[in-house]
Write a protein that holds these residues in place. Structure first.
Motif, PDB file in Angstrom:
ATOM      1  N   ALA A   1       0.774  -1.193   0.044  1.00 29.98           N
ATOM      2  CA  ALA A   1      -0.037  -0.104   0.040  1.00 29.98           C
ATOM      3  C   ALA A   1       0.915   1.336  -0.138  1.00 29.98           C
ATOM      4  O   ALA A   1       1.995   1.218   0.201  1.00 29.98           O
ATOM      5  CB  ALA A   1      -0.962   0.076   1.259  1.00 29.98           C
ATOM      6  N   THR A   2       0.198   2.398  -0.429  1.00 30.72           N
ATOM      7  CA  THR A   2       0.868   3.654  -0.311  1.00 30.72           C
ATOM      8  C   THR A   2       0.259   4.394   0.460  1.00 30.72           C
ATOM      9  O   THR A   2      -1.046   4.638   0.589  1.00 30.72           O
ATOM     10  CB  THR A   2       0.889   4.176  -1.821  1.00 30.72           C
ATOM     11  OG1 THR A   2       1.438   3.458  -2.713  1.00 30.72           O
ATOM     12  CG2 THR A   2       1.525   5.770  -1.858  1.00 30.72           C
TER      13      THR A   2
ATOM     14  N   GLN B   1      -6.728   4.661   4.874  1.00 30.55           N
ATOM     15  CA  GLN B   1      -7.222   5.052   3.837  1.00 30.55           C
ATOM     16  C   GLN B   1      -9.094   4.678   3.525  1.00 30.55           C
ATOM     17  O   GLN B   1      -9.616   5.579   3.224  1.00 30.55           O
ATOM     18  CB  GLN B   1      -6.848   4.290   2.591  1.00 30.55           C
ATOM     19  CG  GLN B   1      -5.408   4.699   2.204  1.00 30.55           C
ATOM     20  CD  GLN B   1      -4.853   3.974   1.000  1.00 30.55           C
ATOM     21  OE1 GLN B   1      -5.572   2.911   0.552  1.00 30.55           O
ATOM     22  NE2 GLN B   1      -3.503   3.866   0.856  1.00 30.55           N
TER      23      GLN B   1
ATOM     24  N   ARG C   1      -2.903   7.476   0.112  1.00 31.06           N
ATOM     25  CA  ARG C   1      -3.408   7.308  -1.161  1.00 31.06           C
ATOM     26  C   ARG C   1      -4.869   7.453  -1.070  1.00 31.06           C
ATOM     27  O   ARG C   1      -5.458   6.845  -0.238  1.00 31.06           O
ATOM     28  CB  ARG C   1      -2.935   6.248  -2.032  1.00 31.06           C
ATOM     29  CG  ARG C   1      -3.034   6.187  -3.473  1.00 31.06           C
ATOM     30  CD  ARG C   1      -2.144   5.645  -4.054  1.00 31.06           C
ATOM     31  NE  ARG C   1      -1.979   5.973  -5.531  1.00 31.06           N
ATOM     32  CZ  ARG C   1      -1.808   5.168  -6.722  1.00 31.06           C
ATOM     33  NH1 ARG C   1      -1.641   3.913  -6.139  1.00 31.06           N
ATOM     34  NH2 ARG C   1      -1.884   5.275  -7.830  1.00 31.06           N
TER      35      ARG C   1
ATOM     36  N   GLU D   1      -5.901   3.125  -4.905  1.00 38.37           N
ATOM     37  CA  GLU D   1      -5.420   2.015  -4.323  1.00 38.37           C
ATOM     38  C   GLU D   1      -5.935   0.510  -4.924  1.00 38.37           C
ATOM     39  O   GLU D   1      -5.068  -0.362  -5.112  1.00 38.37           O
ATOM     40  CB  GLU D   1      -5.244   2.254  -2.822  1.00 38.37           C
ATOM     41  CG  GLU D   1      -4.313   1.085  -1.839  1.00 38.37           C
ATOM     42  CD  GLU D   1      -3.024   1.869  -2.112  1.00 38.37           C
ATOM     43  OE1 GLU D   1      -2.193   1.740  -3.256  1.00 38.37           O
ATOM     44  OE2 GLU D   1      -2.453   2.272  -1.028  1.00 38.37           O
TER      45      GLU D   1
END
Length: 490
Positions: free
Chosen positions: A62-63, A128, A66, A71
């Motif tokens: 994952a980022t 997120q 984001r 994602e």
């Protein structure tokens, strides 16, 4: 890049994958939550495990920060690039939620052979999208757990990863836990080719973090290593500490100020409050919850005096891992000198305080090592090794072996740690240790005395036992079961 150590972690993952293959357990699939401090090598371990098994696998990282839709789109794109034969059209889809996204993964996992699925930086997925946890639980129960899959969930935010496993959370009870710690001192010795005493020094200032240890050339003296590292502003030794802290604490945060105070050597609540406050001491109502948060993240540890008498208010605080302890004590102040081209000043300041800093920094490692050594000694029932001190720190005892913690029924021995560069443990040190008998609750004239010394002990001293660097390093040597897991030998 060569991969070193982690044999016990690889064995545990292998056993889980073997359970998937043998169809043992209530569900065909198995899940493991892999936690550990940032930069400790969790992702590298997962990749090494996947490579060594030779099984098909899917990995997604994952980022942070984001957009959740972006994602999920990247997740499906990664699925098309894996060996799971997902159609190329998936790379252009925009799934509306994690439920459908994870079901797509389940759809392409084979039914007739084990696979490995790795989701890295799970706390960022939770951050997120609040629905991620529930979707993971639903798809695991209905689809993924029916497949021959080993699901590995990785995260560095220990408080979030542990919360995933608490009662009332969606994924509770569905995964086992694997805590990834830095390389142990025996692994560090194997990687550097140093003697036992020098390997312990290396472990203290690198913390066993792989990205730093691997920069240590075989047989390289400590001062030579430091000279090379502090001459480069971008060296891993200088950079890793700042990156690790910035990942969780901005420079201006109060948590950062508390860590710096402890790193500077403040150990008591009042001293930390005074050092961390910008205009006067931090109020207890502010400091208490911040310390608890740092403990929950396993960045700070709290020690209590170990004896047969409870003393829960006489706490001492320390930085958990020795690399961050070293970075806070020396390197954060060295960086400005290094950037100005005066690495000689930085190195000189480290050397002037190295012996004193090392003498205290080695104590937690010694205590952990003794718990391993004592299983094969005259004290196999010792389950806690700590220290003891009173409010005045007079006396302050390095080692207390007891049957339990935090309040012992029996104190089995008292001990001293002397980690001098050249001097051995002698009659003077023994006399100081003997004075503590009777002061420590639960001890008396018959309480055995022990010593741990970098340079040995003088002959003829009436010690019940003593240990040196070879024993400390040797306590961590555990060979993998090559017959059961032959692929570990690669």
């Amino acid at each position: 890049m060569d991969f070193h150590g982690r044999d016990s972690d690889l064995r545990r993952l292998s056993r889980l994958l073997d359970g998937v293959e043998s169809k043992a357990g209530a569900t065909r699939g198995r899940a493991v939550i892999m936690t550990g401090r940032r930069r400790v090598g969790k992702s590298r371990l997962a990749q090494e495990f996947c490579d060594r098994t030779g099984r098909e696998y899917f990995m997604f990282q994952a980022t942070r920060g984001r957009n959740a839709m972006a994602e999920r789109r990247d997740f499906l794109a990664a699925l098309t690039q894996s060996g799971l034969n997902a159609p190329a059209i998936f790379a252009h889809l925009s799934p509306p939620d994690w439920n459908g996204t994870l079901r797509a993964l389940a759809e392409f996992l084979p039914d007739d052979r084990p696979t490995v699925v790795v989701l890295d930086e799970v706390p960022w997925l939770v951050e997120q999208d609040a629905e991620f946890e529930g979707a993971l639980q639903t798809v695991w129960d209905q689809d993924l757990s029916q497949k021959p899959v080993l699901l590995i969930l990785i995260g560095s935010d220990l408080s979030v990863m542990e919360a995933l496993q608490t009662y009332g959370r969606p994924f509770f009870g569905r995964a086992t836990k694997l805590d990834i710690t830095p390389l142990n001192v025996a692994d560090v010795q194997d990687m550097t080719g140093l003697g036992a005493a020098e390997a312990i020094d290396t472990h203290l200032l690198t913390g066993g973090f792989p990205e730093i240890v691997q920069t240590w050339e075989a047989g390289q003296p400590r001062v030579e290593f430091l000279r090379g590292m502090v001459s480069d502003p971008l060296s891993p030794l200088l950079v890793a500490g700042e990156l690790s802290l910035l990942g969780e604490f901005p420079e201006s945060s109060r948590s950062r100020a508390i860590l710096e105070a402890i790193g500077d050597g403040e150990r008591t609540f009042s001293a930390i409050a005074a050092a961390a406050g910008s205009s006067g001491a931090l109020p207890a109502g502010t400091l208490n919850p911040l310390l608890k948060t740092l403990e929950a993240k396993r960045i700070v540890e709290t020690d209590l005096p170990l004896s047969t008498s409870s003393d829960t208010k006489n706490k001492r605080y320390r930085i958990s891992d020795s690399y961050l302890r070293f970075w806070l004590a020396f390197l954060r102040r060295a960086i400005p000198f290094v950037e100005r081209g005066r690495s000689d000043v930085a190195l000189d300041r480290i050397e002037r305080s190295w012996s004193t800093w090392r003498g205290r920094a080695v104590e937690p490692l010694v205590r952990e090592s003794l718990l391993r050594i004592l299983l094969d000694s005259r004290w196999p029932e010792v389950e806690a090794v700590g220290g003891w001190w009173n409010r005045q720190n007079n006396p302050e005892v390095d080692l207390v072996g007891a049957d339990r913690t935090p309040t012992a029924r029996r104190v089995e021995f008292l001990g001293s740690v002397k980690w001098y560069e050249t001097a051995s443990f002698g009659a003077h040190e023994l006399k100081e240790l003997a004075r503590a008998r009777g002061a420590v609750p639960g001890t008396g004239d018959a309480t055995p005395l022990v010593a741990v010394s970098r340079c040995g002990v003088d002959p003829g001293l009436p010690l019940a036992a003593h240990w040196g660097p070879d024993e400390i390093v040797g306590a961590w040597r555990q060979g993998p079961d090559r017959e059961t897991f032959p692929w570990l030998a690669r």
